[in-house]
Scaffold this motif. Sequence first.
Motif, PDB file in Angstrom:
ATOM      1  N   ILE A   1       1.111  -1.255  -0.024  1.00 37.26           N
ATOM      2  CA  ILE A   1      -0.288  -0.227   0.286  1.00 37.26           C
ATOM      3  C   ILE A   1       0.930   1.080  -0.096  1.00 37.26           C
ATOM      4  N   TYR A   2       1.177   2.028  -0.831  1.00 36.94           N
ATOM      5  CA  TYR A   2       1.950   3.221  -1.016  1.00 36.94           C
ATOM      6  C   TYR A   2       0.768   4.146  -1.522  1.00 36.94           C
ATOM      7  N   ARG A   3       0.385   4.331  -1.564  1.00 41.01           N
ATOM      8  CA  ARG A   3      -0.872   5.587  -1.364  1.00 41.01           C
ATOM      9  C   ARG A   3      -2.350   5.463  -0.428  1.00 41.01           C
ATOM     10  N   ARG A   4      -3.150   6.585  -0.165  1.00 43.28           N
ATOM     11  CA  ARG A   4      -3.398   6.918   0.785  1.00 43.28           C
ATOM     12  C   ARG A   4      -4.735   6.050   0.745  1.00 43.28           C
ATOM     13  N   VAL A   5      -5.265   5.564   1.865  1.00 45.73           N
ATOM     14  CA  VAL A   5      -7.043   4.749   2.271  1.00 45.73           C
ATOM     15  C   VAL A   5      -7.607   5.127   3.190  1.00 45.73           C
ATOM     16  N   ARG A   6      -8.672   5.351   2.719  1.00 46.04           N
ATOM     17  CA  ARG A   6      -9.907   6.223   3.049  1.00 46.04           C
ATOM     18  C   ARG A   6     -10.744   5.463   3.424  1.00 46.04           C
ATOM     19  N   VAL A   7     -12.291   6.003   4.929  1.00 41.06           N
ATOM     20  CA  VAL A   7     -13.587   5.144   4.799  1.00 41.06           C
ATOM     21  C   VAL A   7     -13.898   6.118   4.349  1.00 41.06           C
ATOM     22  N   VAL A   8     -15.690   5.725   3.537  1.00 38.08           N
ATOM     23  CA  VAL A   8     -15.955   6.873   3.048  1.00 38.08           C
ATOM     24  C   VAL A   8     -17.298   6.234   3.295  1.00 38.08           C
ATOM     25  N   VAL A   9     -18.442   7.253   4.932  1.00 34.07           N
ATOM     26  CA  VAL A   9     -19.557   7.378   5.411  1.00 34.07           C
ATOM     27  C   VAL A   9     -20.838   7.882   4.612  1.00 34.07           C
ATOM     28  N   THR A  10     -21.202   7.144   4.017  1.00 33.60           N
ATOM     29  CA  THR A  10     -22.740   8.226   3.103  1.00 33.60           C
ATOM     30  C   THR A  10     -24.274   7.763   3.585  1.00 33.60           C
TER      31      THR A  10
END
Length: 234
Positions: free
Chosen positions: A87-96
């Motif tokens: 994993i070399y870039r960002r990781v995010r959790v998206v809540v909608t």
Amino acid sequence: AGIGWYRKTFRAPAEWNGRRISVEFDGVYRDATVYLNGQRLGTQPFGYTSFRFDLTRHLDFSQPNVLAVRVDNSAQPNSRWYSGSGIYRRVRVVVTDAVHVAHWGVFVTTPEASSAAAKVQVRIRVANETAGEVTATVETTLVDRAGKRAGNARTTVKIARGGVAEAGQEIAVAKPALWSPDSPALYRAVTRVSRDGKAVDETVTPFGIRALVWSAEKRLLLNGKSIKLAGGSV
């Protein structure tokens, strides 16, 4: 090279219940397989593109969740340069909300742009992950770099159960600050989705107002002026 594992343990907050939860990876090199609580969500074979998976069905609100990523870069050599691994870039959790702007669902263009006036076109794709048809209001407000409102449009769309609907909007901007390399002025398109008068989702899209024209005779014109591009093909 080889195979590597990542694991993240987390608790799902109570306010996530009833909402749509997804995880987005901006880049994993390569053959990434993602699991939540032992359930395989899917695999992304290519190492340079972003991807996302839905977590909603497999989230546990009563105990900690485990998000696991298996990365397989054992098929070496597989690149003309050193690519790295993992994993070399960002990781995010998206809540909608269940009704929300679709993934990469806002597209902004400026088909007409001059120092006197500009026409901004905004296309918004809205997803409905509820069990029935939904009527939603889509409102876009343009904000300049000083934070002042530069234009606004509102559209009503009907979205079938499990479907996606597109809203097209056109907004006039008087005396815009034109984008160029020497003056890279950016605007923000703030898109809000509402149901029954209540806002359920909002996303912000930065963009520049500029006119591009190209031809064999005039080559490339930016805001009516010739601009040179230096580059090479390897």
